[in-house]
Scaffold this motif. Structure first.
Motif, PDB file in Angstrom:
ATOM      1  N   TYR A  43      44.516   1.759  -6.484  1.00 58.62           N
ATOM      2  CA  TYR A  43      45.667   2.264  -7.241  1.00 58.62           C
ATOM      3  C   TYR A  43      46.694   2.910  -6.306  1.00 58.62           C
ATOM      4  N   ARG A  46      48.389  -0.020  -4.325  1.00 56.50           N
ATOM      5  CA  ARG A  46      49.367  -0.762  -5.122  1.00 56.50           C
ATOM      6  C   ARG A  46      50.601   0.092  -5.412  1.00 56.50           C
ATOM      7  N   ALA A  47      50.374   1.356  -5.758  1.00 54.10           N
ATOM      8  CA  ALA A  47      51.488   2.259  -6.061  1.00 54.10           C
ATOM      9  C   ALA A  47      52.370   2.467  -4.833  1.00 54.10           C
ATOM     10  N   SER A  48      51.772   2.558  -3.670  1.00 56.67           N
ATOM     11  CA  SER A  48      52.537   2.727  -2.430  1.00 56.67           C
ATOM     12  C   SER A  48      53.415   1.513  -2.176  1.00 56.67           C
ATOM     13  N   ASP A  50      54.427  -0.698  -4.378  1.00 61.98           N
ATOM     14  CA  ASP A  50      55.447  -0.766  -5.426  1.00 61.98           C
ATOM     15  C   ASP A  50      56.598   0.189  -5.130  1.00 61.98           C
ATOM     16  N   THR A  51      56.265   1.384  -4.700  1.00 62.69           N
ATOM     17  CA  THR A  51      57.276   2.421  -4.483  1.00 62.69           C
ATOM     18  C   THR A  51      58.241   2.078  -3.359  1.00 62.69           C
ATOM     19  N   ILE A 129      54.495   8.185  -5.709  1.00 60.02           N
ATOM     20  CA  ILE A 129      53.351   7.286  -5.484  1.00 60.02           C
ATOM     21  C   ILE A 129      52.152   7.717  -6.322  1.00 60.02           C
ATOM     22  N   ARG A 132      52.712   6.906  -9.998  1.00 53.11           N
ATOM     23  CA  ARG A 132      52.583   5.458 -10.209  1.00 53.11           C
ATOM     24  C   ARG A 132      51.113   5.033 -10.170  1.00 53.11           C
ATOM     25  N   ALA A 133      50.336   5.598  -9.251  1.00 51.96           N
ATOM     26  CA  ALA A 133      48.907   5.272  -9.150  1.00 51.96           C
ATOM     27  C   ALA A 133      48.168   5.696 -10.418  1.00 51.96           C
ATOM     28  N   ASP A 135      49.493   6.012 -13.378  1.00 55.32           N
ATOM     29  CA  ASP A 135      49.942   5.107 -14.443  1.00 55.32           C
ATOM     30  C   ASP A 135      49.200   3.777 -14.372  1.00 55.32           C
ATOM     31  N   LEU A 136      49.016   3.258 -13.163  1.00 56.34           N
ATOM     32  CA  LEU A 136      48.261   2.011 -12.993  1.00 56.34           C
ATOM     33  C   LEU A 136      46.819   2.172 -13.461  1.00 56.34           C
TER      34      LEU A 136
END
Length: 143
Positions: A43, A46-48, A50-51, A129, A132-133, A135-136
Motif C-alpha cells: 500500500y 503503490r501510494a508513493s 501514485d503520489t 502518501i 493514499r495508502a 485509502d488503498l
C-alpha cells in the motif's frame, strides 16, 4: 483392525497436522496492513508511486523500498526544480515506515544552485502518501 487400515486412518489424521505445523492456520485478512508480495508494504509502495506519478522516475527498487525521481521542473515555476527520494522502511503500514527526502535547486543566471526545502513540504508529502495508502487499504477491505 489390520495394520494397513490402521496406517491409513492414522495417516489421514496426522498428515493434515504435520502439513500445518500441528496448529490451526491463522485467518488471513486480504487487506492486512502487512502485505509482502514485494519487499515492502504494497500500500505504501503503490501510494508513493501514485503520489509522484507526475514526476519522471529515475530508479525504483520494490524489494529495498526506494523510489528516486529525476529532477522535475514545474511549468509554472521554470526557475526551480525538485528531486524526491522516497524510502519505505518496513512491511507494515505505519507512519514511521515512510521517509521522504527532497532536494531543491533554483536557476540563477543559468546555473542550478541548491536551495533549502521547507520541512513542511516533506511532511505534507509524507501525509499525502500515508493517506493514499490508507485509502488503498480500505478499498481492498471493501472489495
Amino acid at each position: 483392525m489390520n495394520r494397513l487400515l490402521r496406517c491409513a486412518i492414522l495417516g489421514s489424521l496426522i498428515l493434515p497436522l504435520v502439513a500445518c505445523g500441528g496448529r490451526e492456520r491463522p485467518k488471513t485478512d486480504i487487506a492486512a496492513s502487512k502485505v509482502t508480495t514485494i519487499g515492502v508494504n504494497a500500500y505504501l509502495w503503490r501510494a508513493s508511486l501514485d503520489t509522484i506519478s507526475f514526476m519522471p522516475i529515475l530508479q525504483t527498487d520494490s524489494n529495498g523500498g526506494v523510489i528516486v525521481t529525476d529532477w522535475y521542473v514545474n511549468p509554472n515555476v521554470p526557475t526551480e526544480r525538485v528531486k524526491i527520494t522516497i524510502t519505505i522502511l518496513d512491511q507494515d503500514l505505519r507512519a514511521d515506515a515512510l521517509r521522504v527526502a527532497s532536494l531543491r535547486e533554483v536557476n540563477r543566471n543559468g546555473q542550478w544552485v541548491s536551495a533549502p526545502v521547507q520541512a513542511a513540504t516533506v511532511q505534507k508529502l509524507e501525509d499525502i502518501i500515508l493517506t493514499r495508502a490508507r485509502d488503498l487499504r480500505r478499498a481492498a477491505i471493501v472489495d
